[in-house]
Motif scaffolding. Structure first.
Motif, mmCIF file in Angstrom:
data_model
loop_
_atom_site.group_PDB
_atom_site.id
_atom_site.type_symbol
_atom_site.label_atom_id
_atom_site.label_comp_id
_atom_site.label_asym_id
_atom_site.label_seq_id
_atom_site.Cartn_x
_atom_site.Cartn_y
_atom_site.Cartn_z
ATOM 1 N N GLU A 134 0.833 -1.200 0.000
ATOM 2 C CA GLU A 134 0.000 0.000 0.000
ATOM 3 C C GLU A 134 0.872 1.257 0.000
ATOM 4 N N GLU A 135 1.948 1.215 0.772
ATOM 5 C CA GLU A 135 2.864 2.357 0.808
ATOM 6 C C GLU A 135 3.522 2.558 -0.544
ATOM 7 N N LEU A 136 3.845 1.476 -1.222
ATOM 8 C CA LEU A 136 4.443 1.561 -2.556
ATOM 9 C C LEU A 136 3.491 2.280 -3.507
ATOM 10 N N ALA A 137 2.236 1.863 -3.537
ATOM 11 C CA ALA A 137 1.253 2.463 -4.446
ATOM 12 C C ALA A 137 1.009 3.933 -4.124
ATOM 13 N N GLU A 138 1.036 4.259 -2.850
ATOM 14 C CA GLU A 138 0.779 5.636 -2.442
ATOM 15 C C GLU A 138 1.948 6.562 -2.772
ATOM 16 N N LYS A 139 3.142 6.142 -2.432
ATOM 17 C CA LYS A 139 4.325 6.990 -2.590
ATOM 18 C C LYS A 139 4.895 6.941 -4.016
ATOM 19 N N PHE A 140 4.761 5.795 -4.685
ATOM 20 C CA PHE A 140 5.339 5.602 -6.014
ATOM 21 C C PHE A 140 4.272 5.054 -6.972
ATOM 22 N N PRO A 141 3.339 5.891 -7.408
ATOM 23 C CA PRO A 141 2.263 5.405 -8.285
ATOM 24 C C PRO A 141 2.762 4.926 -9.654
ATOM 25 N N ASP A 142 3.980 5.311 -10.029
ATOM 26 C CA ASP A 142 4.544 4.883 -11.310
ATOM 27 C C ASP A 142 5.203 3.511 -11.227
ATOM 28 N N VAL A 143 5.287 2.934 -10.037
ATOM 29 C CA VAL A 143 5.947 1.642 -9.818
ATOM 30 C C VAL A 143 4.880 0.608 -9.475
ATOM 31 N N ARG A 144 4.992 -0.580 -10.059
ATOM 32 C CA ARG A 144 4.024 -1.648 -9.820
ATOM 33 C C ARG A 144 4.716 -2.889 -9.267
ATOM 34 N N PHE A 145 4.018 -3.602 -8.410
ATOM 35 C CA PHE A 145 4.482 -4.871 -7.883
ATOM 36 C C PHE A 145 4.553 -5.875 -9.023
#
Length: 67
Positions: free
Chosen positions: A2-13
């Motif tokens: 969730e933190e990844l999506a919030e802080k780095f919307p250009d990066v995907r799992f």
């Protein structure tokens, strides 16, 4: 994640894999950020979180940008 999506919307799992050097280490593979500065931000951002996980739970985790 969730933190990844919030802080780095250009990066995907992408996925989670074992480290080729040590199967006890986990790599969280994510898409590569749009530029090198964002990649440095990503590494620094998750550095503290993965260190906390290592200290608290003894899981060695890396966030790995891939192409």
């Amino acid at each position: 994640m969730e933190e990844l999506a919030e802080k780095f919307p250009d990066v995907r799992f992408a996925d989670i894999t074992e480290s080729p050097e040590n199967p006890d280490d986990l790599w969280i593979n994510v898409t590569e950020p749009e530029n090198e500065d964002r990649e440095i931000e990503l590494t620094e951002f998750f550095g503290d979180r993965t260190t906390d996980i290592l200290m608290d739970y003894r899981y060695h985790i890396f966030v790995m940008p891939i192409r």
